[in-house]
Design a protein around this motif. Structure first.
Motif, short mmCIF file in Angstrom:
data_model
loop_
_atom_site.label_atom_id
_atom_site.label_comp_id
_atom_site.label_asym_id
_atom_site.label_seq_id
_atom_site.Cartn_x
_atom_site.Cartn_y
_atom_site.Cartn_z
N GLY A 25 0.81 -1.21 0.00
CA GLY A 25 0.00 0.00 0.00
C GLY A 25 0.84 1.26 0.00
O GLY A 25 1.84 1.34 0.72
N LYS A 26 0.43 2.22 -0.84
CA LYS A 26 1.06 3.55 -0.82
C LYS A 26 -0.06 4.57 -0.91
O LYS A 26 -0.57 4.83 -1.98
N GLY A 27 -0.46 5.09 0.23
CA GLY A 27 -1.55 6.06 0.23
C GLY A 27 -2.82 5.42 -0.29
O GLY A 27 -3.27 4.40 0.21
N ASN A 28 -3.40 6.03 -1.32
CA ASN A 28 -4.66 5.52 -1.86
C ASN A 28 -4.46 4.48 -2.96
O ASN A 28 -5.41 4.09 -3.63
N THR A 45 -7.30 1.34 -1.34
CA THR A 45 -6.41 1.33 -0.18
C THR A 45 -6.15 -0.10 0.29
O THR A 45 -6.93 -1.01 0.03
N LEU A 46 -5.05 -0.26 1.01
CA LEU A 46 -4.71 -1.56 1.57
C LEU A 46 -5.80 -2.03 2.53
O LEU A 46 -6.11 -3.21 2.61
N LYS A 47 -6.39 -1.07 3.23
CA LYS A 47 -7.45 -1.41 4.18
C LYS A 47 -8.62 -2.09 3.47
O LYS A 47 -9.20 -3.04 3.98
N LYS A 48 -8.97 -1.59 2.30
CA LYS A 48 -10.05 -2.21 1.53
C LYS A 48 -9.72 -3.65 1.17
O LYS A 48 -10.55 -4.54 1.28
N HIS A 62 2.50 -5.37 8.18
CA HIS A 62 3.10 -4.04 8.30
C HIS A 62 2.05 -3.06 7.82
O HIS A 62 1.15 -3.44 7.08
N LYS A 63 2.18 -1.78 8.19
CA LYS A 63 1.14 -0.86 7.72
C LYS A 63 1.09 -0.76 6.20
O LYS A 63 0.06 -0.43 5.64
#
Length: 107
Positions: A25-28, A45-48, A62-63
């Protein structure tokens, strides 16, 4: 709850989830790294991704990284705090996630 077996990726209508090695993930945006060495960038996003893949073989290490456990070939959680994928990526494991990752990969 059903585990996702495929994921829609631009240029690959249905990508088998097992073909995904890692997601960065890098930002959006996120970059998806595939078994065949291809990578593709998506505006998501990585969260999605994490919520879509949460119940499967994916591990948030990792984040900035999600890794597919089936495509992890090794790890060094003591010294370098990395996991190694079949693409020979050495991905960082954050301190926060160490215990979780250790539990998942060493069990």
């Amino acid at each position: 709850v059903l585990m996702r077996k495929t994921l829609k990726i631009p240029g690959l209508e249905q990508c088998p989830v097992d073909d995904i090695v890692s997601i960065e993930g890098k930002g959006n945006y996120t970059t998806i790294f595939l078994k065949n060495g291809q990578s593709t960038v998506m505006a998501k996003t990585l969260k999605k991704f994490e919520s879509q893949l949460r119940l499967g073989t994916f591990l948030r290490i990792h984040k900035s990284y999600l890794v597919n456990k089936v495509n992890v070939i090794g790890h060094d959680l003591n010294d370098t705090k990395t996991v190694k994928t079949i693409l020979n990526q050495n991905l960082p494991v954050s301190r926060r996630k160490l215990d979780l990752v250790r539990g998942q990969l060493e069990s």
